[in-house]
Motif scaffolding. Structure first.
Motif, short mmCIF file in Angstrom:
data_model
loop_
_atom_site.label_atom_id
_atom_site.label_comp_id
_atom_site.label_asym_id
_atom_site.label_seq_id
_atom_site.Cartn_x
_atom_site.Cartn_y
_atom_site.Cartn_z
N CYS A 44 0.88 -1.17 -0.11
CA CYS A 44 -0.06 0.07 -0.06
C CYS A 44 1.00 1.32 0.15
O CYS A 44 1.97 1.13 0.57
N SER A 46 0.77 3.61 1.60
CA SER A 46 1.03 3.91 3.31
C SER A 46 2.10 3.13 3.77
O SER A 46 2.99 3.45 4.61
N HIS A 66 -0.82 -4.71 5.97
CA HIS A 66 -2.19 -4.49 6.42
C HIS A 66 -3.40 -5.05 5.60
O HIS A 66 -4.45 -5.03 5.89
N GLU A 67 -2.79 -5.47 4.27
CA GLU A 67 -3.91 -5.79 3.12
C GLU A 67 -3.69 -7.24 2.82
O GLU A 67 -2.57 -7.53 2.18
N GLN A 151 -9.27 -4.96 1.66
CA GLN A 151 -9.14 -3.75 3.00
C GLN A 151 -9.06 -2.69 2.17
O GLN A 151 -9.67 -1.49 2.43
N THR A 152 -8.00 -2.37 0.82
CA THR A 152 -7.89 -1.21 0.21
C THR A 152 -9.55 -0.80 -0.63
O THR A 152 -10.02 0.18 -0.46
#
Ligand SMILES: [Zn+2]
Ligand SMILES: [Zn+2]
Length: 350
Positions: A44, A46, A66-67, A151-152
């Motif tokens: 990502c 981020s 986190h994805e 998640q995205t």
């Protein structure tokens, strides 16, 4: 086999641009956790901020990621409703569940919200610990890669559906063809809206066209506001989703000028440094509305998005431009940093 005594491969970030591939302890799980064998983890923008030392919440050493989706390798004693071997997609956001906002169903605004992959270790690792509340089963006809994007997609879903309330007859302008802008496009088209989308990067606009955009405008060589007014008989669009942010405020002005009188602007882009300025009078005189859109609410977004992927109503695979190994995580981040090789989403697997 006692997994907790075992080691696994992970990409550990020790400081800005210092990522090392090493053996780490397999995370030990609590009674309400599952140990997930990571099968796909998407990179990502981020993550790139964290890698470059520009993410406020990353303390080193940290395992980003986190994805992600994977398979349940082990369950805590108190977990019910899941089984070992089950395929799942994971929500990285950890909400307290007890603050006023959590109780009101707005857990994305939880005052103590933490995100796995920033505040605690994430999924650039063969194994990752996830609380049972953050697990969402994925059907067999979906791939780990596609569902690693949930998640995205959740961020965009929230902007389009919950905050933008986009309807089938809306004229929608999306500013920005990054992953959030393109994901917003997928949902807006699935909802039946007419979508105009802008960017300054040619290959991203090409991808937007392939994903169903009705009109694409290259902001490098066209005036966005003029173009939008021409396409809407001078009225402006019903709604705008701003998905660029950054160190600029050109796109904010485009929002307020391209939207119709009485229209709605949804801000999902992050304006770094908070230096972006708005024309307040335009808001007042044209009775505009602006809504922020932060993250997503797990139970609201994940099951529906997984369904939309499984039913083929949104084509997320097209956004995955690079498939790399876990050990190549840093290479993936650098591709994103330099916008090389027409990169959109990079997905790593063990
Ligand atoms: Zn992300
Ligand atoms: Zn809370």
């Amino acid at each position: 086999m006692n997994m907790e005594e075992k080691k696994c491969l992970a990409a550990v970030l020790y400081g800005p641009e210092d990522m090392r591939i090493e053996q780490v302890d397999v995370p030990s799980i609590g009674p309400n956790d599952a140990l997930i064998q990571m099968k796909a983890c998407a990179l990502c923008g981020s993550d790139l901020s964290g890698y470059l030392g520009k993410h406020g919440r990353v303390v080193y050493p940290r395992i980003l990621g986190h994805e992600f989706s994977g398979v349940i390798a082990k369950l805590g004693q108190k977990v019910t409703g899941f089984s070992e071997g089950q395929r799942v997609c994971c929500d990285p956001d950890i909400r307290c569940g007890t603050c006023d906002l959590c109780r009101q169903g707005r857990g994305n605004l939880c005052v103590t919200l933490k995100t796995q992959g920033f505040d605690i270790d994430g999924a650039y690792s063969e194994y990752v610990k996830v609380h049972q509340d953050n697990l969402y089963p994925i059907p067999d006809n979906t791939s780990f890669e596609d569902t690693s994007l949930v998640q995205t997609l959740g961020v965009a879903y929230s902007a389009v559906k919950r905050r933008g309330e986009v309807l089938f007859n809306d004229y929608l302008l999306i500013i920005g063809c990054g992953p959030i802008g393109l994901s917003s496009l997928l949902f807006a088209k699935a909802a039946g809206a007419y979508v105009i989308i802008t960017d300054t990067v040619g290959y991203r606009l090409e991808m937007a066209k392939e994903l169903g955009a009705d009109e694409v405008i290259n902001a490098e060589n066209a005036d966005i506001v003029e173009s939008v007014l021409r396409l809407t008989q001078g009225k402006g669009v019903d709604k705008v989703i701003e998905a660029v942010g950054g160190q600029q405020d050109v796109t904010l002005r485009q929002c307020t000028q391209a939207v119709k009188r009485g229209g709605l602007v949804v801000l999902v882009g992050t304006f770094a440094g908070n230096k972006a300025t708005l024309r307040a009078t335009e808001f007042k005189d044209r009775e505009l509305e602006m809504r922020g859109s932060r993250a997503y609410i797990g139970w609201y977004a994940f099951p529906e998005i997984i369904q939309l992927i499984a039913s083929g109503k949104i084509n997320v695979s097209r956004m995955i431009t690079h498939r790399l190994k876990l050990a190549e995580a840093e290479k993936g981040l650098k591709l994103m940093q330099d916008k090389q090789e027409k990169v959109m989403k990079v997905v790593i697997s063990p």
